[in-house]
Structure formats: structure tokens, C-alpha cells
Design a protein around this motif. Structure first.
Motif, short mmCIF file in Angstrom:
data_model
loop_
_atom_site.label_atom_id
_atom_site.label_comp_id
_atom_site.label_asym_id
_atom_site.label_seq_id
_atom_site.Cartn_x
_atom_site.Cartn_y
_atom_site.Cartn_z
N THR A 1 3.38 -3.55 -6.87
CA THR A 1 4.30 -2.56 -6.29
C THR A 1 5.54 -2.35 -7.16
O THR A 1 6.30 -1.41 -6.92
N ASN B 1 0.65 -12.95 -2.49
CA ASN B 1 1.86 -12.15 -2.25
C ASN B 1 2.52 -11.78 -3.58
O ASN B 1 2.99 -10.65 -3.75
N LEU C 1 3.16 -8.04 -4.97
CA LEU C 1 4.53 -7.64 -5.33
C LEU C 1 4.55 -7.13 -6.77
O LEU C 1 5.25 -6.16 -7.07
N THR D 1 3.73 -5.69 4.70
CA THR D 1 4.06 -7.00 5.27
C THR D 1 3.16 -7.43 6.44
O THR D 1 2.63 -8.55 6.43
N THR E 1 0.25 4.02 -0.15
CA THR E 1 0.86 3.55 -1.40
C THR E 1 0.33 4.35 -2.58
O THR E 1 1.08 4.76 -3.48
N TYR F 1 1.26 -9.45 3.44
CA TYR F 1 2.21 -10.50 3.07
C TYR F 1 2.27 -11.63 4.11
O TYR F 1 2.47 -12.80 3.76
N ASN G 1 6.61 -2.12 0.35
CA ASN G 1 6.51 -3.55 0.62
C ASN G 1 6.69 -3.88 2.09
O ASN G 1 6.05 -4.81 2.62
#
Length: 379
Positions: free
Chosen positions: A71, A64, A68, A113, A140, A117, A109
């Protein structure tokens, strides 16, 4: 040295330079703290974005935190846009509406998820292995490219407007700071176009090309950061004297076309007499607001008169008087020993480059060439 070692070494150097400059910007004593803080944030985000080769050394697989980190790139260009905004306008203040720039980052994000995530490690591996078929990553990928194009277009429009406002309202300084900021933005635009190219190969069957481009990106980023540091230290002021509440004259003309020609003619005669008698142009920091107050003529009317009716920016209008005065000095035999540098300061310029540019634009010659031609004619 293999590819991984080279990536690691270049990444470490880039991270060190980025964080060092960010630390400098956050701690240096200056009146322009907002700009420095925003650019320091930009450098930190950029450092996080390029840290992947080092992060992979301490990670056994997708995580994760790793996703992150990737991103975070959605924050880079919006932060740079805010930096340019803070540099151009002296009255820049943080506003709640600026948080809207977080939307792409938050949307991406949120989209990741459900299938990344919130799943286990095995599912994360499957998600990455099949990334070319994952709608979330494709979205993305394209959103990031779209964001780059939209923001850089907005930045160039912002710079264009700032330059016009500067020319319409100020006479001091030169445009080298604008040219530098424009060049820096242009270099960053090319840099991010290369990033787009890298990402295209990353999601293709030629991932090794993406890795090679990544090395070039890291090396070029080092040079870009060092170039910024050099230029920033030599141009600490930039614009910083443009009020964002000012309007372009073109907008004023569209809003109000009721000014009578007779009034404009009266104001023009009054303006010319004031410039000849009082010589306000000798002040290097002269603004159109200063003349408006001294003549007791509404700023709006005066701005439209000079920047629209006379067909020249206030910057050029004032420089014309300065150049005419400089030419008088150069023609005066009793002042033949006065240096060009002394003359430019005497008539209201504060840099040799802006004086030479304005003089050549007005006469077709540089001040030195003009003086030599006068001496030749007297022989």
C-alpha cells in the motif's frame, strides 16, 4: 536462469541504484535541499514498492508488513507531485495541508484492517487466495488507478502554469529544463500506465503475464533512475526562480479591466524608450519586476501591457530586443571576426540553444546562416 532468479537479480540492482541515489540526494551539499529530500523519499518509496520478490523469499505467507509494503505505492505519485511543485517554485515551503495527500494511503489501510490486518494467518491466506472477490482489494485496485490519472493530470497542469509564469516574468535562461521535467513526467506517466496494465493481469486469470511485465518494469525503472541522475546533474537549477504568489496575466485581466487605453499607450511609449535607451535586456537575468521598478510603473500594469496588450510573453518581448541587437552586430563589417558565442553573451543570452531558437524564430535563419547570407550579398 529461472523467472524467480531473474526477478531477484533485477530487484537487487534496482534497489541498490535507488538507495544509492537517495543517499546521494540526502547528503549532497546544495541550496535546494527540499527538492532533493522529496525526490529521495520518492526513490525510497519506489524501492519499497518493488522489493516484493526479495520479501517473498523471507516470508512464509501474507503478513501485515507485506500488505503495508504494497500500500506504500499510494504515496509515490503524491510525493512526486510535491517534488515537481518544489522544483517549479523558488518559495516552496512545507505546509500542513500537504499531509492531505496521505488520505488515500490511510483510507486503504483502514479499509484493510477488519479482514486482513486484524485476523489470523489462515484468514490472511484465504483473503489473498480469494482476492478477486474481495471488495477491499478491488477498491484498492481502482483507487490506485484513479489516483495515478488524477495526479498526473495535476502535474501536467502545474508544469503548464509554471512555464507560462516563467515566460511572463523572466527573460534569462532557456526552456530546456522545463522540457526535461515535462519529458521526465511523460516517461513516468507511461511507466505507471504499464503498472496499471500489470495490475489488471494480476487480478485476472493470466497472472503469468503480470509477472513478465513486472520484470520489464524493474528493468525500465533502472534506466529511468539513471536518466534522472544524468539530467539532474546537468540541470541543477531547473526553474527555481518562479514565485508561487505570481498570477497569470489572464487572471489579472479578468480581475481588473479598468486600465484606460491612454494609460496603456503612455506606458508603451515609455517602455519602448526605456528599452532603447537603457538596454536592460543585456542583463541575462532580467525580470519584469526589474523593469517595473526601474520605470516606476506598477508591476501589474506592466505585465498586462507586455503579456496581454502586446500579445507576446515577456520572455519573447525581451528576446526580440536581444535578437535585433545581435543582428546589428552581425551586419557590422568591423565585427566580422566576433564569434556567435561572443555575440550571444554580449546581447544577454546565456545559452547557445536558446539564442539559436530565438534567432530562428525571429529571422527564419540561424545566426550562422544569417551571417553567411550577409557575406554572400556583399560579394
Amino acid at each position: 536462469m529461472d523467472k524467480l532468479d531473474l526477478l531477484g537479480v533485477v530487484t537487487v540492482i534496482s534497489l541498490f541504484v535507488s538507495f544509492f541515489l537517495a543517499f546521494f540526494l540526502l547528503t549532497v551539499k546544495t541550496t535546494h535541499k527540499s527538492s532533493n529530500r522529496i525526490f529521495a523519499f520518492f526513490l525510497i518509496i519506489s524501492a519499497i514498492d518493488i522489493s516484493e520478490p526479495l520479501v517473498s523469499l523471507f516470508s512464509d505467507g501474507p503478513s501485515n508488513l507485506g500488505m503495508l509494503r504494497s500500500t506504500v505505492s499510494f504515496l509515490q505519485i503524491p510525493v512526486f507531485y510535491l517534488y515537481v511543485l518544489s522544483v517549479c517554485y523558488s518559495d516552496f515551503k512545507w505546509k500542513p495541508k500537504y499531509f492531505l495527500h496521505l488520505i488515500p494511503f490511510l483510507v486503504v489501510n483502514a479499509l484493510l484492517t477488519p479482514r486482513f490486518y486484524s485476523v489470523d494467518l489462515a484468514s490472511k491466506f484465504d483473503f489473498i487466495v480469494n482476492r478477486q472477490n474481495m471488495v477491499e482489494l478491488q477498491f484498492t485496485h481502482w483507487l490506485f488507478h484513479l489516483q495515478i490519472m488524477v495526479y498526473f493530470a495535476a502535474i501536467f497542469l502545474l508544469l503548464r502554469r509554471a512555464k507560462k509564469l516563467y515566460l511572463e516574468n523572466n527573460s534569462g535562461g532557456d526552456l530546456s529544463s522545463y522540457q526535461w521535467l515535462f519529458q521526465f513526467t511523460g516517461v513516468l506517466t507511461v511507466f505507471y500506465l504499464v503498472v496499471i496494465l500489470k495490475n489488471i493481469f494480476k487480478f485476472s486469470d493470466y497472472t503469468y503475464v503480470s509477472d513478465r511485465i513486472k520484470i520489464g518494469i524493474l528493468v525500465s525503472q533502472l534506466f529511468i533512475i539513471c536518466w534522472y541522475l544524468y539530467k539532474a546533474l546537468n540541470h541543477p537549477g531547473l526553474f527555481r526562480n518562479i514565485d508561487s504568489r505570481l498570477k497569470l496575466v489572464a487572471d489579472m485581466v479578468l480581475e481588473d479591466q479598468k486600465t484606460e487605453p491612454e494609460t496603456l499607450n503612455d506606458d508603451l511609449l515609455k517602455l519602448k524608450k526605456y528599452m532603447s535607451d537603457e538596454k536592460p535586456f543585456l542583463d541575462p537575468a532580467l525580470t519584469i519586476q526589474d523593469i517595473s521598478e526601474a520605470m516606476n510603473v506598477p508591476f501589474r500594469e506592466l505585465s498586462v501591457l507586455i503579456n496581454h496588450q502586446l500579445g507576446q510573453h515577456f520572455y519573447d518581448f525581451v528576446n526580440t530586443y536581444r535578437i535585433e541587437t545581435a543582428m546589428e552586430i552581425l551586419r557590422d563589417p568591423s565585427k566580422s571576426k566576433v564569434t556567435i558565442l561572443e555575440i550571444l553573451y554580449e546581447v544577454g543570452f546565456n545559452s547557445k540553444s536558446s539564442f539559436n531558437t530565438a534567432f530562428k524564430k525571429h529571422t527564419g535563419n540561424t545566426p550562422t546562416e544569417y551571417r553567411k547570407s550577409l557575406q554572400m550579398n556583399t560579394l
